[in-house]
Design a protein around this motif. Structure first.
Motif, short mmCIF file in Angstrom:
data_model
loop_
_atom_site.label_atom_id
_atom_site.label_comp_id
_atom_site.label_asym_id
_atom_site.label_seq_id
_atom_site.Cartn_x
_atom_site.Cartn_y
_atom_site.Cartn_z
N UNK A 89 5.29 -87.28 5.93
CA UNK A 89 3.85 -87.32 6.19
C UNK A 89 3.59 -88.40 7.25
N UNK A 90 2.95 -88.05 8.35
CA UNK A 90 2.85 -89.00 9.47
C UNK A 90 2.00 -90.22 9.15
N UNK A 91 2.36 -91.31 9.82
CA UNK A 91 1.53 -92.51 9.77
C UNK A 91 0.24 -92.30 10.56
N UNK A 92 0.36 -91.56 11.66
CA UNK A 92 -0.80 -91.37 12.54
C UNK A 92 -0.73 -89.98 13.17
N UNK A 93 -1.88 -89.34 13.23
CA UNK A 93 -2.02 -88.06 13.93
C UNK A 93 -3.08 -88.24 15.01
N UNK A 94 -2.77 -87.80 16.22
CA UNK A 94 -3.72 -87.87 17.33
C UNK A 94 -4.04 -86.46 17.77
N UNK A 95 -5.32 -86.11 17.74
CA UNK A 95 -5.76 -84.80 18.24
C UNK A 95 -6.32 -85.01 19.64
N UNK A 96 -5.59 -84.51 20.63
CA UNK A 96 -5.96 -84.74 22.02
C UNK A 96 -6.24 -83.45 22.78
N UNK A 97 -6.22 -82.30 22.10
CA UNK A 97 -6.48 -81.03 22.78
C UNK A 97 -7.95 -80.94 23.20
N UNK A 98 -8.19 -80.39 24.37
CA UNK A 98 -9.57 -80.23 24.84
C UNK A 98 -9.60 -79.16 25.92
N UNK A 99 -10.75 -78.49 26.01
CA UNK A 99 -10.99 -77.53 27.09
C UNK A 99 -12.01 -78.17 28.03
N UNK A 100 -11.52 -78.64 29.15
CA UNK A 100 -12.37 -79.36 30.11
C UNK A 100 -12.71 -78.42 31.25
N UNK A 101 -13.99 -78.12 31.36
CA UNK A 101 -14.43 -77.20 32.40
C UNK A 101 -15.87 -77.53 32.78
N UNK A 102 -16.21 -77.24 34.02
CA UNK A 102 -17.57 -77.43 34.47
C UNK A 102 -18.38 -76.17 34.16
N UNK A 146 -23.73 -84.51 30.10
CA UNK A 146 -23.94 -84.20 31.52
C UNK A 146 -24.26 -82.71 31.66
N UNK A 147 -25.35 -82.36 32.34
CA UNK A 147 -25.73 -80.94 32.44
C UNK A 147 -24.74 -80.09 33.21
N UNK A 148 -23.86 -80.72 33.97
CA UNK A 148 -22.84 -79.94 34.68
C UNK A 148 -21.61 -79.70 33.82
N UNK A 149 -21.57 -80.30 32.64
CA UNK A 149 -20.47 -80.11 31.69
C UNK A 149 -21.06 -79.84 30.30
N UNK A 150 -21.72 -78.71 30.17
CA UNK A 150 -22.44 -78.42 28.93
C UNK A 150 -21.48 -78.26 27.75
N UNK A 151 -20.49 -77.39 27.87
CA UNK A 151 -19.62 -77.12 26.72
C UNK A 151 -18.84 -78.36 26.32
N UNK A 152 -18.41 -79.15 27.29
CA UNK A 152 -17.67 -80.38 26.97
C UNK A 152 -18.60 -81.42 26.33
#
Length: 219
Positions: free
Chosen positions: A78-91, A142-148
């Protein structure tokens, strides 16, 4: 040490965080969508002489993500630390993205983190300790990055909910909010940003923070 798991271990923050934890001697488990990404990250981590395991999974596929986390547990515990770094970056501007497009972005930016936490945090809580960190951003929408912008707002709420759920059992849940474009050699160098993840992980419980902000001013 049971080690660290990095979900979204691509170039940039994910790989830098994996290397930062490897420098401390933690075994590393890397999760990403493609074998090419995993191979590059594993090479960067392996130079530090720690055990490394890789697993391919899309963060929006709950079963595949769960199986990858199970593989990490089999390898290192069982991990000491889990990092969730996935992202969908789009304008995308208001009204520009379809409903399906927003759902796909939300699935990566928020629901994947929720699925990962629901799968692994109970085991951390049962053990009495652990760290679950999520990469945040967009401290101001930011209005140019709504989903993000929507996704990163969702991350803040998710971190609060997870802290309320698992914090009393000793699981430190927090986010690292990155307030600018990540690029080596700039004020948003991924190696500098990775320091926040380590600092949050080693914080004593009475000083736990729920969010660390990297605004580029500390470089």
């Amino acid at each position: 040490m049971a080690g660290a798991v990095v979900i979204g271990a691509g170039p940039g923050i994910g790989r830098a965080v994996a290397v930062r934890f490897a420098r401390e001697g933690l075994p590393i488990a890397l999760i990403a969508r493609t074998g090419r990404t995993l191979r590059a990250a594993a090479e960067a981590v392996a130079s530090h002489g720690v055990p490394v395991v890789t697993a391919a999974a899309d963060s929006t596929d709950r079963d595949a993500l769960g199986a990858a986390l199970d593989e990490a547990v089999r390898a290192h515990g069982v991990p000491d630390v889990v990092v969730y770094n996935a992202a969908l970056i789009q304008a995308d501007a208001p009204g520009e993205l379809s409903v399906r497009g927003h759902m796909e972005a939300w699935a990566v930016n928020v629901i994947g983190a929720l699925a990962a936490a629901a799968h692994i945090a109970p085991a951390m809580a049962a053990r009495g300790g652990g760290t679950f960190l999520v990469t945040g951003g967009m401290p101001e929408p930011k209005p140019e990055y709504v989903s993000l912008s929507l996704g990163k707002a969702g991350v803040r709420t998710l971190v609060t909910l997870l802290d309320q759920t698992y914090g009393p059992s000793g699981v430190h849940v927090a986010s690292v909010t990155v307030a600018g474009p990540v690029a080596p050699g700039t004020a948003f160098d991924p190696d500098d940003i990775a320091e926040h993840y380590w600092r949050l992980h080693v914080q004593p419980r009475h000083r736990w923070e729920r969010e660390a902000l990297h605004d580029g001013g500390s470089r």
